[in-house]
Write a protein that holds these residues in place. Structure first.
Motif, short mmCIF file in Angstrom:
data_model
loop_
_atom_site.label_atom_id
_atom_site.label_comp_id
_atom_site.label_asym_id
_atom_site.label_seq_id
_atom_site.Cartn_x
_atom_site.Cartn_y
_atom_site.Cartn_z
N LEU A 228 0.83 -1.21 0.00
CA LEU A 228 0.00 0.00 0.00
C LEU A 228 0.86 1.25 0.00
CD1 LEU A 228 -2.66 -1.16 2.61
CD2 LEU A 228 -2.98 -0.98 0.14
N LEU A 229 2.06 1.15 0.58
CA LEU A 229 3.02 2.25 0.62
C LEU A 229 4.37 1.75 0.14
CD1 LEU A 229 2.28 3.82 4.15
CD2 LEU A 229 1.45 4.66 1.95
N SER A 230 5.20 2.65 -0.34
CA SER A 230 6.57 2.27 -0.70
C SER A 230 7.47 2.22 0.52
CB SER A 230 7.14 3.27 -1.72
OG SER A 230 7.14 4.58 -1.17
N GLN A 231 7.04 2.86 1.60
CA GLN A 231 7.82 2.91 2.84
C GLN A 231 7.87 1.54 3.50
OE1 GLN A 231 6.30 5.75 5.64
NE2 GLN A 231 7.71 5.15 7.27
N ASN A 232 9.05 1.16 4.04
CA ASN A 232 9.15 -0.12 4.74
C ASN A 232 9.84 0.02 6.09
OD1 ASN A 232 11.78 0.35 3.94
ND2 ASN A 232 12.18 -1.77 3.34
N LYS A 233 9.83 1.23 6.65
CA LYS A 233 10.44 1.45 7.96
C LYS A 233 9.40 1.99 8.94
CE LYS A 233 15.29 1.93 6.74
NZ LYS A 233 16.52 2.73 6.91
N ALA A 234 9.53 1.52 10.18
CA ALA A 234 8.60 1.93 11.24
C ALA A 234 9.36 2.64 12.34
CB ALA A 234 7.88 0.72 11.81
N GLU A 235 8.76 3.67 12.91
CA GLU A 235 9.34 4.33 14.07
C GLU A 235 9.03 3.51 15.32
OE1 GLU A 235 7.85 8.28 14.28
OE2 GLU A 235 8.90 8.95 12.47
N LEU A 236 10.06 3.33 16.15
CA LEU A 236 9.93 2.54 17.37
C LEU A 236 10.78 3.21 18.44
CD1 LEU A 236 8.62 -0.14 18.40
CD2 LEU A 236 10.82 -1.24 17.93
N GLU A 237 10.33 3.15 19.68
CA GLU A 237 11.06 3.81 20.76
C GLU A 237 11.00 2.95 22.01
OE1 GLU A 237 10.54 8.18 21.35
OE2 GLU A 237 9.82 7.56 23.34
N THR A 238 12.16 2.48 22.50
CA THR A 238 12.18 1.80 23.79
C THR A 238 12.23 2.87 24.89
OG1 THR A 238 14.60 1.55 23.61
CG2 THR A 238 13.24 -0.30 22.91
N PHE A 268 4.98 4.53 24.36
CA PHE A 268 5.35 3.42 23.48
C PHE A 268 4.19 3.07 22.54
CE2 PHE A 268 5.31 -1.08 22.44
CZ PHE A 268 6.57 -1.26 21.91
N GLU A 269 4.52 2.89 21.26
CA GLU A 269 3.52 2.43 20.31
C GLU A 269 4.20 1.74 19.14
OE1 GLU A 269 2.61 6.14 17.41
OE2 GLU A 269 1.78 6.33 19.43
N THR A 270 3.45 0.87 18.46
CA THR A 270 3.94 0.16 17.28
C THR A 270 2.91 0.32 16.17
OG1 THR A 270 4.90 -1.51 18.75
CG2 THR A 270 4.80 -2.05 16.42
N ARG A 271 3.36 0.89 15.03
CA ARG A 271 2.47 1.04 13.89
C ARG A 271 3.31 0.91 12.61
NH1 ARG A 271 -2.47 5.18 12.43
NH2 ARG A 271 -1.98 5.40 10.23
N GLY A 276 -0.52 0.53 9.18
CA GLY A 276 -1.14 1.84 9.36
C GLY A 276 -1.97 2.27 8.16
N ALA A 277 -1.44 2.03 6.96
CA ALA A 277 -2.18 2.42 5.75
C ALA A 277 -3.48 1.65 5.61
CB ALA A 277 -1.29 2.20 4.53
N LEU A 278 -3.44 0.34 5.88
CA LEU A 278 -4.66 -0.47 5.79
C LEU A 278 -5.66 -0.06 6.86
CD1 LEU A 278 -6.29 -2.71 4.52
CD2 LEU A 278 -4.97 -4.39 5.86
N SER A 279 -5.17 0.24 8.07
CA SER A 279 -6.08 0.67 9.14
C SER A 279 -6.75 2.00 8.79
CB SER A 279 -5.33 0.78 10.47
OG SER A 279 -4.46 1.90 10.48
N GLU A 280 -6.05 2.88 8.09
CA GLU A 280 -6.66 4.14 7.67
C GLU A 280 -7.78 3.90 6.65
OE1 GLU A 280 -3.55 6.61 6.22
OE2 GLU A 280 -2.65 6.92 8.20
N ILE A 281 -7.58 2.97 5.75
CA ILE A 281 -8.63 2.62 4.79
C ILE A 281 -9.86 2.09 5.52
CG2 ILE A 281 -9.25 1.05 2.92
CD1 ILE A 281 -6.32 1.20 1.99
N LEU A 282 -9.64 1.19 6.49
CA LEU A 282 -10.75 0.58 7.22
C LEU A 282 -11.54 1.60 8.02
CD1 LEU A 282 -9.10 -2.72 8.50
CD2 LEU A 282 -10.70 -2.45 6.61
#
Length: 412
Positions: A228-238, A268-271, A276-282
């Protein structure tokens, strides 16, 4: 008050059996760095949890309403810690600490209710596996007697795999897989310690920074890549954290110790990007365009606070025994179905045996009672009418865990 080494070093034993809510498992102790002289240790912890729940009897969640129980979803796991501390001179110390601070190991078994498992295509259950490891490099400086300032960089690695299966994740996400590739980043820690050896008093306040990642993640549904997106990196924070450790002798054979810990899980969150793109469509379709921002794969809503209080007693010149109690606030209720653990209480017992004055063998066990919790999916906090009740999926109660620890320490 004359208290020999057996009890003075005792505070380092039982905290290594600590496991907490969320993914906090090691407690990130710096106590080995406070040992006298040159010192090294190695520790192993094995955790055997029993976590089970019952899914809500709803048509959207259950295929077989006669079988609502989810089975034991938690797997046995283990982790290690290692420490090396060198006293370079009267004022400067150097240390290396290795631990595995955060982790998760959960698999929902196949059940006929199909709530968190897929009996038709993949024949798998929802699963989460998270591994982290830390190398902390510390330099300590004593500007004047009894005080020490310390700090240094922290090298951290993260790797994770998450799979969603079953009716609880809707047809859109049943079969979803996210494989977070191993990545590493640098953080830091700093602290202050104070001690009075004559009464076995030690106190240490330690701050660890958050560590941010831009981590590559491969996403697919039943092994079909998502694009759905060309992006393949996610922001993550311990998370960042603060530890306050304290011990003091109260008689010549008894030691009182405690640990207070705060972990900033609220942020903390994981997306992952495709999720995320599919959840926005839904959410756009479900709300007819009123809400379009989607939701998170996982997140925590509250910070975690924990406290441990213990007593050590010296039986003779070679043997000491320890007992402690702990409480943990958890990260809020309801919890995520990817981590169905809320608050906890625990009691621990341990021993320390010194065959000679310069080395020891220590062990302990700790029993945890977890608080009751309701689990929910990522839509729970959406500003959509009825989202909360729809997102609540299962109830977990009467759960527990037992951990076993073994440690060897050596002064040289």
């Amino acid at each position: 008050m004359k208290i020999i080494y057996l009890i003075i070093g005792g505070i380092c034993i039982l905290p290594i059996t600590q496991i907490n809510a969320a993914m906090d498992q090691s407690g990130q102790s710096i106590l080995p760095f406070l040992e006298k002289g040159n010192y090294t240790e190695f520790g192993l912890v094995v955790v055997d949890p029993s976590i089970s729940g019952k899914v809500r009897d709803r048509e959207d969640l259950v295929s077989d309403s006669d079988n609502l129980y989810l089975g034991d979803v938690a797997n046995t796991f283990h982790f290690y810690n290692f420490a090396l501390k060198l006293q370079l001179n009267d004022k400067i110390n150097f240390g290396i600490l290795y631990d595995q601070p955060f982790g998760a190991n959960l698999t929902y078994p196949l059940k006929s209710n199909n709530s968190f498992s897929d009996n038709e295509i993949s024949k798998q259950g929802t699963s989460v596996k998270v591994k982290t490891q830390n190398l902390s490099f510390l330099v300590g400086f004593s500007p004047f007697k009894n005080f020490q300032l310390y700090g240094g960089p922290v090298y951290q690695e993260v790797k994770a795999n998450i799979s969603l299966r079953g009716k609880a994740h809707t047809d859109a996400f049943n079969g979803y897989n996210a494989n977070f590739k191993r990545d590493s980043e640098i953080g830091w820690l700093t602290g202050l310690s104070y001690e009075v050896p004559e009464i076995a008093l030690k106190a240490a306040l330690t701050y660890r920074s958050k560590i941010k990642y831009d981590i590559e993640v491969n996403e697919n549904i039943f092994e079909i890549p998502m694009s759905l997106l060309s992006q393949n990196k996610a922001e993550l924070e311990t998370p960042q954290s603060i530890n306050l450790d304290f011990q003091t002798g109260i008689t010549n054979s008894t030691l009182l110790y405690s640990n207070l810990r705060w972990v900033n899980w609220k942020k903390f969150e994981t997306r992952p990007p495709q999720f995320g793109a599919l959840s926005e469509i839904l959410t756009t379709v479900v709300t007819d365009g009123v809400y379009t921002k989607g939701f998170k794969l996982d997140s925590y809503q509250k910070d975690q606070y924990s406290a441990t209080f213990g007593l050590g007693y010296q039986v003779n010149e070679k043997l000491g025994i320890f007992s402690e109690i702990s409480i943990d606030s958890g990260t809020g209720n309801p919890t995520s179905s990817l981590g169905p653990i809320n608050d906890s209480k625990a009691i621990g017992l341990g021993f320390k045996y010194n065959p000679a004055s310069n080395y020891f063998i220590a062990g302990g066990l700790k029993y945890f009672w977890f608080g009751n919790t309701t689990t929910q999916d990522g839509t729970y906090y959406l500003p959509i009418e009825g989202a909360k009740s729809f997102a609540e999926q299962a109830d977990f109660d009467g759960n527990r865990a037992i951990s076993y620890a073994l440690k060897i320490g050596y002064q040289f």
